[in-house]
Scaffold this active site. Structure first.
Site, PDB file in Angstrom:
ATOM      1  N   GLN A  20      13.499   2.537   4.518  1.00 50.15           N
ATOM      2  CA  GLN A  20      13.020   2.341   3.150  1.00 50.15           C
ATOM      3  C   GLN A  20      12.038   3.449   2.791  1.00 50.15           C
ATOM      4  OE1 GLN A  20      10.017  -0.519   2.958  1.00 50.15           O
ATOM      5  NE2 GLN A  20      10.226  -1.012   0.806  1.00 50.15           N
TER       6      GLN A  20
ATOM      7  N   SER B 267       6.918   4.307   0.080  1.00 44.39           N
ATOM      8  CA  SER B 267       5.494   4.666   0.057  1.00 44.39           C
ATOM      9  C   SER B 267       5.265   6.170   0.070  1.00 44.39           C
ATOM     10  CB  SER B 267       4.790   4.064   1.259  1.00 44.39           C
ATOM     11  OG  SER B 267       4.894   2.676   1.209  1.00 44.39           O
TER      12      SER B 267
ATOM     13  N   GLU C  13      11.133  -7.947   1.521  1.00 45.28           N
ATOM     14  CA  GLU C  13      10.282  -7.362   2.560  1.00 45.28           C
ATOM     15  C   GLU C  13       9.332  -8.414   3.133  1.00 45.28           C
ATOM     16  OE1 GLU C  13       7.895  -4.035   1.273  1.00 45.28           O
ATOM     17  OE2 GLU C  13       7.383  -3.532   3.321  1.00 45.28           O
TER      18      GLU C  13
ATOM     19  N   GLU D 213      -5.459  -7.372   0.724  1.00 47.44           N
ATOM     20  CA  GLU D 213      -6.007  -7.483  -0.634  1.00 47.44           C
ATOM     21  C   GLU D 213      -4.899  -7.774  -1.647  1.00 47.44           C
ATOM     22  OE1 GLU D 213      -6.589  -5.029   1.475  1.00 47.44           O
ATOM     23  OE2 GLU D 213      -8.740  -5.051   1.851  1.00 47.44           O
TER      24      GLU D 213
HETATM   25  C1  LIG Z   1       3.198  -0.452  10.081  1.00 45.77           C
HETATM   26  C2  LIG Z   1       3.594   0.045   8.735  1.00 45.77           C
HETATM   27  C3  LIG Z   1       4.927   0.223   8.418  1.00 45.77           C
HETATM   28  C4  LIG Z   1       5.287   0.675   7.151  1.00 45.77           C
HETATM   29  N1  LIG Z   1       6.611   0.902   6.884  1.00 45.77           N
HETATM   30  C5  LIG Z   1       6.967   1.388   5.675  1.00 45.77           C
HETATM   31  C6  LIG Z   1       8.331   1.738   5.385  1.00 45.77           C
HETATM   32  O1  LIG Z   1       9.211   1.607   6.233  1.00 45.77           O
HETATM   33  N2  LIG Z   1       8.634   2.240   4.177  1.00 45.77           N
HETATM   34  C7  LIG Z   1       7.694   2.401   3.207  1.00 45.77           C
HETATM   35  O2  LIG Z   1       8.052   2.827   2.099  1.00 45.77           O
HETATM   36  N3  LIG Z   1       6.384   2.107   3.434  1.00 45.77           N
HETATM   37  C8  LIG Z   1       6.005   1.620   4.654  1.00 45.77           C
HETATM   38  N4  LIG Z   1       4.681   1.356   4.915  1.00 45.77           N
HETATM   39  C9  LIG Z   1       3.679   1.651   3.886  1.00 45.77           C
HETATM   40  C10 LIG Z   1       3.020   0.427   3.297  1.00 45.77           C
HETATM   41  O3  LIG Z   1       3.896  -0.263   2.457  1.00 45.77           O
HETATM   42  C11 LIG Z   1       1.768   0.912   2.569  1.00 45.77           C
HETATM   43  O4  LIG Z   1       0.897   1.443   3.545  1.00 45.77           O
HETATM   44  C12 LIG Z   1       1.071  -0.192   1.813  1.00 45.77           C
HETATM   45  O5  LIG Z   1       1.845  -0.544   0.693  1.00 45.77           O
HETATM   46  C13 LIG Z   1      -0.340   0.154   1.399  1.00 45.77           C
HETATM   47  O6  LIG Z   1      -0.372   1.350   0.677  1.00 45.77           O
HETATM   48  P1  LIG Z   1      -1.409   2.532   1.039  1.00 45.77           P
HETATM   49  O7  LIG Z   1      -1.348   2.735   2.522  1.00 45.77           O
HETATM   50  O8  LIG Z   1      -1.102   3.679   0.136  1.00 45.77           O
HETATM   51  O9  LIG Z   1      -2.857   1.952   0.713  1.00 45.77           O
HETATM   52  P2  LIG Z   1      -3.587   1.961  -0.711  1.00 45.77           P
HETATM   53  O10 LIG Z   1      -2.657   1.416  -1.726  1.00 45.77           O
HETATM   54  O11 LIG Z   1      -4.190   3.301  -0.938  1.00 45.77           O
HETATM   55  O12 LIG Z   1      -4.715   0.893  -0.459  1.00 45.77           O
HETATM   56  C14 LIG Z   1      -5.943   1.204   0.178  1.00 45.77           C
HETATM   57  C15 LIG Z   1      -6.797  -0.058   0.107  1.00 45.77           C
HETATM   58  O13 LIG Z   1      -7.063  -0.438  -1.255  1.00 45.77           O
HETATM   59  C16 LIG Z   1      -6.649  -1.769  -1.482  1.00 45.77           C
HETATM   60  N5  LIG Z   1      -6.094  -1.942  -2.836  1.00 45.77           N
HETATM   61  C17 LIG Z   1      -5.183  -1.155  -3.430  1.00 45.77           C
HETATM   62  N6  LIG Z   1      -4.874  -1.667  -4.650  1.00 45.77           N
HETATM   63  C18 LIG Z   1      -5.606  -2.791  -4.796  1.00 45.77           C
HETATM   64  C19 LIG Z   1      -5.716  -3.773  -5.829  1.00 45.77           C
HETATM   65  N7  LIG Z   1      -5.025  -3.686  -6.965  1.00 45.77           N
HETATM   66  N8  LIG Z   1      -6.561  -4.819  -5.608  1.00 45.77           N
HETATM   67  C20 LIG Z   1      -7.299  -4.916  -4.480  1.00 45.77           C
HETATM   68  N9  LIG Z   1      -7.236  -4.011  -3.480  1.00 45.77           N
HETATM   69  C21 LIG Z   1      -6.395  -2.973  -3.642  1.00 45.77           C
HETATM   70  C22 LIG Z   1      -5.548  -1.994  -0.438  1.00 45.77           C
HETATM   71  O14 LIG Z   1      -5.301  -3.348  -0.212  1.00 45.77           O
HETATM   72  C23 LIG Z   1      -6.119  -1.263   0.768  1.00 45.77           C
HETATM   73  O15 LIG Z   1      -7.046  -2.029   1.457  1.00 45.77           O
HETATM   74  C24 LIG Z   1       4.292   0.914   6.177  1.00 45.77           C
HETATM   75  C25 LIG Z   1       2.937   0.732   6.493  1.00 45.77           C
HETATM   76  C26 LIG Z   1       2.600   0.327   7.761  1.00 45.77           C
HETATM   77  C27 LIG Z   1       1.118   0.185   8.077  1.00 45.77           C
END
Ligand SMILES: Cc1cc2nc3c(=O)[nH]c(=O)nc-3n(C[C@H](O)[C@H](O)[C@H](O)COP(=O)(O)OP(=O)(O)OC[C@H]3O[C@@H](n4cnc5c(N)ncnc54)[C@H](O)[C@@H]3O)c2cc1C
Length: 432
Positions: free
Chosen positions: A135, A138, A253, A381
């Site tokens: 997928q 991100s 998911e 969150e």
């Molecule tokens: C083990 C693992 C496997 C993954 N596998 C995949 C994959 O196969 N394919 C894929 O596409 N993605 C994958 N991901 C990505 C995952 O979906 C994202 O890491 C996740 O959606 C969080 O996005 P970010 O890391 O950009 O954090 P950010 O969105 O930058 O968030 C940073 C912090 O801010 C908080 N935050 C953000 N917005 C808000 C809000 N509106 N209200 C309150 N708090 C908020 C978040 O909760 C977090 O604590 C994976 C991630 C991990 C850790």
């Protein structure tokens, strides 16, 4: 609520048990039972080989992707029959991990949104394990705020030219295909400029770079697109309809990810039952018992929450936001349990290597993997936002950039061009 099988379900369960007893790779039972943090103790090539063989066998026997239509490699079974299969498959389900994204998320997204030709071409191969999918959603600028992603797809005749970067792509290094969400229009508000595609991961212009994790494994990758060309025939749905299609993936998911996470409670109980401290058996220590009681209550709460989902499924309803509750509680519980188990191990707790560590380093492995669990499939969150908004009916998050053309949303280092842009840190999220 009656959680006992109906006559029909009991008959189905018998049939499942019988088939598994006759066909499962029993020679792998011991290896699969001595896993560490969901990873079988097998090298990755052997794991892939055995996983594909088991999936193929299930497909030939009519037990793959149970609730998919027969025409696409499934069995046309009911959701409750699928749950019965999962309960009976037991330890052999570990051989399905490499297919979690393809079968659990990409397949259902194709089923609901792709053309008949696209479904016929790919779904049977996903079901048989011939095609492994990942997928590609991100990005560094589009995780929780998925609609903020910047990877662009520009149309050139019958092709789309893709440039940008994805991140945390689980399994991209062994996948044949990936579900790709890209921006096709920068002049409309962020949710309206996205389009869904699928890509052959061997396409020139796609580069997969593994990311090394805390625990030394590399399950995830950065994926770079540099002028990668995708035929328009690999577009799923209409141009600009990508956001709504991505919601199907995200909904699946939370089900796919939440359903396979361990809480660590049964392992912790067994560990404390066996542990001797300086003061005697750990299980007689009131402080340890108080901790165990707290986790037992959560464990039971999760069981009843999952029973509520089962009962909704058996009544023909779709699972609701309770899956967000389960994922939130499970990942927190696992992290707390791992931490506490390591503190009970005293100085031995710092050993990670499974040859030296207590209980083959099971809790150490849990601790190193659990931060990721609190992020993947929706961060804590975001899950709290979903529970607040959808379960408790609380006011929704503020979404100031929802109606602004994407190319007018300021990025870091640029001055706000719109009064609302001063709050552009308050983002939309992956809530579904
Ligand atoms: C083990 C693992 C496997 C993954 N596998 C995949 C994959 O196969 N394919 C894929 O596409 N993605 C994958 N991901 C990505 C995952 O979906 C994202 O890491 C996740 O959606 C969080 O996005 P970010 O890391 O950009 O954090 P950010 O969105 O930058 O968030 C940073 C912090 O801010 C908080 N935050 C953000 N917005 C808000 C809000 N509106 N209200 C309150 N708090 C908020 C978040 O909760 C977090 O604590 C994976 C991630 C991990 C850790």
């Amino acid at each position: 609520m009656d959680f006992n099988d109906t006559d029909q379900e009991a008959e189905f369960r018998r049939e499942v048990r019988d088939w598994i007893a006759r066909n499962a790779p029993t020679e792998l039972w011991e290896t699969l039972n001595s896993f560490s943090f969901g990873q079988a103790k097998m090298d990755s090539d052997a794991l892939m080989r055995h996983s594909k063989a088991w999936q193929r066998k299930k497909h030939v026997g009519g037990w793959a992707c149970l609730n998919w239509p027969k025409a696409y490699g499934g069995r046309g079974a009911t959701p409750i029959e699928r749950v019965i299969w999962q309960q009976e498959e037991g330890v052999y389900a570990m051989l399905s991990a490499v297919f979690t994204l393809g079968i659990g998320m990409c397949g259902p997204t194709l089923l609901e949104n792709a053309s008949e030709a696209q479904c016929r071409r790919h779904l049977p191969k996903i079901a048989s394990g011939e095609e492994v999918w990942c997928q590609l959603f991100s990005e560094p600028s589009g995780g929780s705020d998925l609609a903020g992603l910047r990877t662009s797809a520009k149309r050139e005749g019958d092709e789309w030219v893709v440039d940008g970067q994805k991140i945390w792509t689980t399994g991209a290094h062994y996948s044949d295909y990936g579900l790709l969400l890209a921006r096709t229009d920068f002049t409309v508000p962020k949710h309206r400029g996205l389009t869904m595609f699928y890509v052959d991961m061997k396409t020139p212009g796609i580069e997969v770079r593994p990311i090394k994790q805390l625990n030394g494994q590399s399950e995830f990758n950065e994926v770079y697109f540099t002028g990668a060309r995708i035929p328009d025939a690999q577009r799923i749905g209409d141009v600009g309809a990508g956001w709504h299609i991505s919601l199907t993936t995200l909904m699946n998911e939370r089900l796919a990810v939440g359903g396979v996470m361990p809480t660590g409670f049964p392992e912790m109980l067994a560990f404390c039952e066996a542990l001797q401290t300086d003061a005697g058996p750990a299980i007689e220590d009131p402080d340890i018992c108080a901790h165990l009681a707290g986790w037992a209550i959560r464990h039971l709460g999760l069981k009843h929450t999952s029973n509520r989902t089962l009962s909704a499924l058996s009544n023909g309803k779709l699972p609701g936001p309770e899956n967000s509750i389960a994922k939130l509680v499970i990942s927190q519980t696992l992290q707390e349990i791992a931490h506490y188990a390591m503190s009970l191990q005293g100085d031995w707790g710092i050993l990670v290597d499974e040859a030296d560590a207590v209980d083959e380093g099971r809790f150490q492995a849990y601790l190193l993997r659990s931060p990721g669990m609190r992020i993947e499939g929706g961060t804590d969150e975001i899950l709290r936002n979903i529970i607040g908004e959808r379960v408790l009916g609380l006011p929704a998050d503020i979404r100031v950039d929802k109606t602004m053309p994407f190319n007018q949303i300021p990025v870091s280092g640029t001055a706000p061009s719109h009064p609302a842009a001063a709050r552009s840190d308050v983002v939309d999220n992956r809530a579904v």
